[in-house]
Write a protein that holds these residues in place. Structure first.
Motif, short mmCIF file in Angstrom:
data_model
loop_
_atom_site.label_atom_id
_atom_site.label_comp_id
_atom_site.label_asym_id
_atom_site.label_seq_id
_atom_site.Cartn_x
_atom_site.Cartn_y
_atom_site.Cartn_z
N ASN A 90 0.82 -1.22 0.00
CA ASN A 90 0.00 0.00 0.00
C ASN A 90 0.85 1.27 0.00
O ASN A 90 0.34 2.37 0.24
CB ASN A 90 -0.96 0.01 1.20
N ALA A 91 2.15 1.11 -0.26
CA ALA A 91 3.07 2.24 -0.11
C ALA A 91 2.73 3.41 -1.04
O ALA A 91 2.80 4.57 -0.63
CB ALA A 91 4.51 1.77 -0.36
N ASN A 92 2.37 3.12 -2.28
CA ASN A 92 2.09 4.21 -3.20
C ASN A 92 0.86 5.00 -2.79
O ASN A 92 0.83 6.22 -2.87
CB ASN A 92 1.91 3.67 -4.62
N GLY A 156 8.21 5.56 3.53
CA GLY A 156 9.06 6.71 3.78
C GLY A 156 10.02 7.00 2.64
O GLY A 156 10.25 8.16 2.28
N ALA A 157 10.59 5.95 2.06
CA ALA A 157 11.54 6.14 0.95
C ALA A 157 10.84 6.75 -0.26
O ALA A 157 11.40 7.62 -0.94
CB ALA A 157 12.19 4.81 0.58
N ARG A 158 9.62 6.31 -0.53
CA ARG A 158 8.88 6.87 -1.68
C ARG A 158 8.53 8.33 -1.43
O ARG A 158 8.62 9.16 -2.34
CB ARG A 158 7.61 6.06 -1.92
N VAL A 159 8.09 8.63 -0.21
CA VAL A 159 7.78 10.02 0.12
C VAL A 159 9.02 10.89 -0.06
O VAL A 159 8.97 11.97 -0.65
CB VAL A 159 7.25 10.13 1.57
N ALA A 160 10.15 10.42 0.46
CA ALA A 160 11.40 11.19 0.37
C ALA A 160 11.80 11.42 -1.07
O ALA A 160 12.14 12.56 -1.47
CB ALA A 160 12.51 10.46 1.13
N ASN A 161 11.78 10.38 -1.89
CA ASN A 161 12.20 10.51 -3.28
C ASN A 161 11.31 11.47 -4.07
O ASN A 161 11.79 12.31 -4.84
CB ASN A 161 12.21 9.14 -3.96
N LEU A 185 16.51 4.37 -1.99
CA LEU A 185 16.49 5.76 -1.52
C LEU A 185 17.45 6.61 -2.36
O LEU A 185 18.59 6.22 -2.60
CB LEU A 185 16.90 5.79 -0.05
N SER A 186 16.96 7.75 -2.79
CA SER A 186 17.81 8.65 -3.57
C SER A 186 19.03 9.09 -2.77
O SER A 186 18.95 9.32 -1.55
CB SER A 186 17.01 9.90 -3.98
N SER A 187 20.14 9.21 -3.46
CA SER A 187 21.37 9.66 -2.80
C SER A 187 21.28 11.12 -2.38
O SER A 187 22.13 11.60 -1.62
CB SER A 187 22.57 9.46 -3.74
#
Length: 398
Positions: A90-92, A156-161, A185-187
């Motif tokens: 359900n991340a997206n 969290g990683a998707r939100v951050a990116n 996760l984006s650098s």
């Protein structure tokens, strides 16, 4: 509903409405119903199992969602019942709602809409009133602002990116980030080792961590004092992560500008500058389908092969299933458990074709494939002997 099916592992009780795209994966060999008594497995979403007596034949519970607070995990572990969830399915959906409400709150969109609705009945005067009143809803763009993301897992990683793509500076904090999540996760996300640094720098803070004894009430009077004045806090994880009494005071004193939560309660609804959302984080058609498919696949694989993936109380363990007789054992993680099992197998003259053992803190899970078929009477005696080993919790022969 009682059932005459002898193989209880093929009976699945549904305790919530589960997407048909998931249930369709359980073929005709399975009996799937919401009224099965003492099922072999349970599929659910948010149904509260804490006050339900779990049946004698229950092997597994699969939740079509990430959180398992509605499941008595400790009791299941003590009884050798595997509990599965669907991290990332359900991340997206959650990510989209986080970013939508972040932008809408910053631009005062919710307040502006509510005010505009009150102009109903003003007729031709409405356009003029709108022009006169809109200045009270002047907001701020998120471009160039700093977003703090606590918890860099699937959501969290998707939100951050995606926040980076919206022009935000992003700070991430997660002392337990996995290697797989780190790769996603984006650098350009700046990771901090101390959460206090994130508190001090973030204009917006979004939290994506499970509810534990350590995280309960992590947003409180002490932590609010460490944050920027007028910070916006978004909580799409668990309501109990926030101390409601302290949040009310922080909002009154403008230490917190807005609190956006997916978990409204009486206390929250009495606070000013709260945006209460009726637990819609994962409520999209696509998310419900993804969760149902993932939960059903994991449950079916466990019931049919004993393989474990995404369990919250069993270690991830798998062997390719060749159709040979398979022994699965959930047991205490203590010395010589595997040795005792192989000794029993040797005493029956049985050869091991393949074997895997994985531990998870105080418990472990072992899969043993036998090299040849064995008659049922021998298997029954074998099972009885293996169950006599001290530390054995649940044993199956597939």
């Amino acid at each position: 509903m009682s059932t005459g099916i002898l193989d209880r592992s093929k009976t699945v009780q549904t305790l919530n409405v589960i997407s048909e795209k998931g249930l369709s994966l359980l073929d005709g060999d399975y009996l799937v119903d919401d009224k099965i008594e003492d099922p072999g497995a349970i599929l659910l979403r948010s149904y509260n199992l804490h006050e339900v007596a779990l049946g004698e034949h229950l092997l597994a519970i699969a939740r079509a969602g990430a959180g398992v607070n509605n499941i008595p995990v400790d009791e299941c572990t003590n009884r050798g019942i595997a509990v599965f969830n669907t991290p990332g399915a359900n991340a997206n959906a959650v990510k989209e709602l986080v970013l939508t409400t972040l932008m809408a709150a910053s631009r005062q969109l919710f307040d502006g809409i509510a005010w505009t609705r009150k102009l109903k009945g003003q007729g031709n005067a409405i356009p003029k009133l709108v022009e006169q009143g809109k200045k009270q809803f002047v907001g701020k763009e998120i471009n160039g602002k700093t977003l703090g993301v606590i918890g860099l897992g699937a959501i969290g990683a998707r939100v951050a990116n995606d926040a980076l793509d919206l022009g935000m500076d992003v700070i991430g904090y997660d002392p337990f980030i996995s290697v797989d999540m780190a790769w996603n996760l984006s650098s350009y996300v700046k990771r901090v080792l101390a959460i206090e640094e994130l508190y001090a720098k973030a204009d917006f803070i979004t939290v994506h961590v499970p509810l534990t004894d350590q995280t309960k009430g992590m947003f409180n009077e002490k932590t609010f004092k460490l944050m920027k004045s007028n910070v916006h806090i978004l909580n799409f994880s668990r309501g109990e992560l926030v101390n409601d009494r302290d949040m009310a005071i922080a909002l009154e004193q403008r230490e917190v500008g807005k609190y956006i939560t997916d978990f409204p309660n009486e206390a929250v609804l009495n606070m000013d500058n709260v945006i209460p959302i009726p637990h819609l984080g994962a409520s999209s058609k696509e998310s419900e389908e993804n969760c149902a498919i993932m939960a059903t696949r994991q449950l079916k694989d466990f019931l049919e092969t004993g393989n474990v993936k995404n369990s919250v109380n069993f270690p991830d363990t798998s062997l390719p299933f060749t159709g040979k007789k398979r022994i699965t054992a959930f047991h205490h993680n203590i010395p010589n458990m595997v040795g005792q099992m192989t000794t029993v197998l040797s005493s029956f003259g049985l050869n091991i074709a393949d074997m895997v053992n994985r531990g998870r803190q105080e418990h472990a899970y072992t899969i043993v494939d036998l090299d040849h078929n064995v008659d049922d009477p021998v298997l029954n005696n074998l099972k009885a002997r293996l169950n006599q080993i001290e530390g054995m919790i649940k044993l199956r022969i597939i």
